[in-house]
Design a protein around this motif. Structure first.
Motif, PDB file in Angstrom:
ATOM      1  N   GLU A   1      -2.507   3.026  11.902  1.00 53.23           N
ATOM      2  CA  GLU A   1      -2.939   4.322  11.368  1.00 53.23           C
ATOM      3  C   GLU A   1      -2.497   4.455   9.914  1.00 53.23           C
ATOM      4  N   ILE A   2      -3.364   5.024   9.097  1.00 50.82           N
ATOM      5  CA  ILE A   2      -3.040   5.345   7.707  1.00 50.82           C
ATOM      6  C   ILE A   2      -3.479   6.778   7.468  1.00 50.82           C
ATOM      7  N   LYS A   3      -2.579   7.574   6.865  1.00 47.39           N
ATOM      8  CA  LYS A   3      -2.983   8.940   6.513  1.00 47.39           C
ATOM      9  C   LYS A   3      -2.208   9.407   5.295  1.00 47.39           C
ATOM     10  N   ARG A   4      -2.807  10.331   4.572  1.00 49.98           N
ATOM     11  CA  ARG A   4      -2.139  10.951   3.429  1.00 49.98           C
ATOM     12  C   ARG A   4      -1.266  12.089   3.942  1.00 49.98           C
ATOM     13  N   VAL A   5      -0.086  12.200   3.381  1.00 51.08           N
ATOM     14  CA  VAL A   5       0.797  13.310   3.724  1.00 51.08           C
ATOM     15  C   VAL A   5       0.722  14.353   2.618  1.00 51.08           C
ATOM     16  N   LYS A   6       1.144  15.568   2.902  1.00 52.89           N
ATOM     17  CA  LYS A   6       0.973  16.689   1.975  1.00 52.89           C
ATOM     18  C   LYS A   6       1.608  16.456   0.620  1.00 52.89           C
ATOM     19  N   GLY A   7       2.705  15.750   0.550  1.00 49.50           N
ATOM     20  CA  GLY A   7       3.390  15.514  -0.718  1.00 49.50           C
ATOM     21  C   GLY A   7       2.667  14.532  -1.626  1.00 49.50           C
ATOM     22  N   GLY A   8       1.528  14.014  -1.191  1.00 50.66           N
ATOM     23  CA  GLY A   8       0.770  13.061  -1.996  1.00 50.66           C
ATOM     24  C   GLY A   8       1.018  11.616  -1.633  1.00 50.66           C
TER      25      GLY A   8
ATOM     26  N   LEU B   1       0.821  -1.202   0.000  1.00 56.27           N
ATOM     27  CA  LEU B   1       0.000   0.000   0.000  1.00 56.27           C
ATOM     28  C   LEU B   1       0.863   1.263   0.000  1.00 56.27           C
ATOM     29  N   VAL B   2       1.938   1.263   0.756  1.00 54.16           N
ATOM     30  CA  VAL B   2       2.823   2.425   0.831  1.00 54.16           C
ATOM     31  C   VAL B   2       3.501   2.684  -0.513  1.00 54.16           C
TER      32      VAL B   2
ATOM     33  N   VAL C   1       1.554   8.323   1.229  1.00 55.86           N
ATOM     34  CA  VAL C   1       0.751   7.701   2.273  1.00 55.86           C
ATOM     35  C   VAL C   1       1.676   7.338   3.429  1.00 55.86           C
ATOM     36  N   GLU C   2       1.247   7.649   4.642  1.00 55.64           N
ATOM     37  CA  GLU C   2       1.997   7.274   5.834  1.00 55.64           C
ATOM     38  C   GLU C   2       1.238   6.156   6.537  1.00 55.64           C
ATOM     39  N   VAL C   3       1.936   5.075   6.798  1.00 57.11           N
ATOM     40  CA  VAL C   3       1.334   3.921   7.458  1.00 57.11           C
ATOM     41  C   VAL C   3       2.103   3.652   8.752  1.00 57.11           C
ATOM     42  N   LYS C   4       1.379   3.616   9.855  1.00 53.75           N
ATOM     43  CA  LYS C   4       1.988   3.273  11.138  1.00 53.75           C
ATOM     44  C   LYS C   4       1.529   1.872  11.518  1.00 53.75           C
ATOM     45  N   LEU C   5       2.485   1.078  11.970  1.00 61.80           N
ATOM     46  CA  LEU C   5       2.200  -0.292  12.372  1.00 61.80           C
ATOM     47  C   LEU C   5       2.207  -0.392  13.889  1.00 61.80           C
TER      48      LEU C   5
END
Length: 161
Positions: A106-113, A84-85, A115-119
């Motif tokens: 947690e999954i979120k979009r970052v400003k640069g377009g 996914l990342v 995706v940030e995924v925290k495990l």
């Protein structure tokens, strides 16, 4: 039953008891992810599979959903989260629905377009699993002590005299 199918059945049952997920157990047993859920459900419908699962649960005796979830966090695969990342674009909903994201907190979009995924923290999951197993072991020891203290030499309960 041929040997290959027997091996897959045993692997599925063991992984199902440990992980609590039909689809993930089927994938780990060697079934393709595309039809792992239906194959796993099919196996669960067989009497042999249900008996094997019951045997494994008796052997492991800590097959609570909490322990299964902690084991899945501690030992589960992160391959789908990595996919996914590094995907160039967001996959379609049906693809995302088949991804195993159990370890994702947690999954979120970052400003640069991107995706940030925290495990989830594997070490914390292992620590909690260790605490749970020790608590289970302590409870078993306490029950054995109580039985020993309440039984006389012939194995009869003292409070029945």
């Amino acid at each position: 039953m041929n040997r290959n199918l027997k091996t897959k059945l045993d692997s599925f049952c063991c992984n199902y008891v440990l992980l609590g997920s039909v689809e993930e157990a089927a994938v780990r047993a060697g079934f393709p992810r595309e039809n792992a859920l239906s194959e796993g459900v099919g196996l669960l419908k067989t009497e042999e599979c249900r008996q094997r699962i019951a045997q494994l649960r008796d052997i492991l005796s800590d097959s609570s959903s909490v322990a299964a979830g902690l084991k899945r966090l501690a030992f589960g695969s992160c391959a789908d989260a990595v996919y996914l990342v590094f995907a160039d674009e967001l996959p379609p909903a049906e693809v995302i629905g088949r991804l195993d994201l159990f370890n994702v907190s947690e999954i979120k979009r970052v400003k640069g377009g991107g995706v940030e995924v925290k495990l989830f923290d594997r070490m914390k999951a292992l620590e909690k699993l260790f605490e749970l197993e020790n608590a289970f072991s302590d409870r078993t020891k306490a029950e054995s002590l109580i039985k020993a203290l309440t039984a006389d030499e012939e194995g009869e309960s003292l409070d029945n005299n």
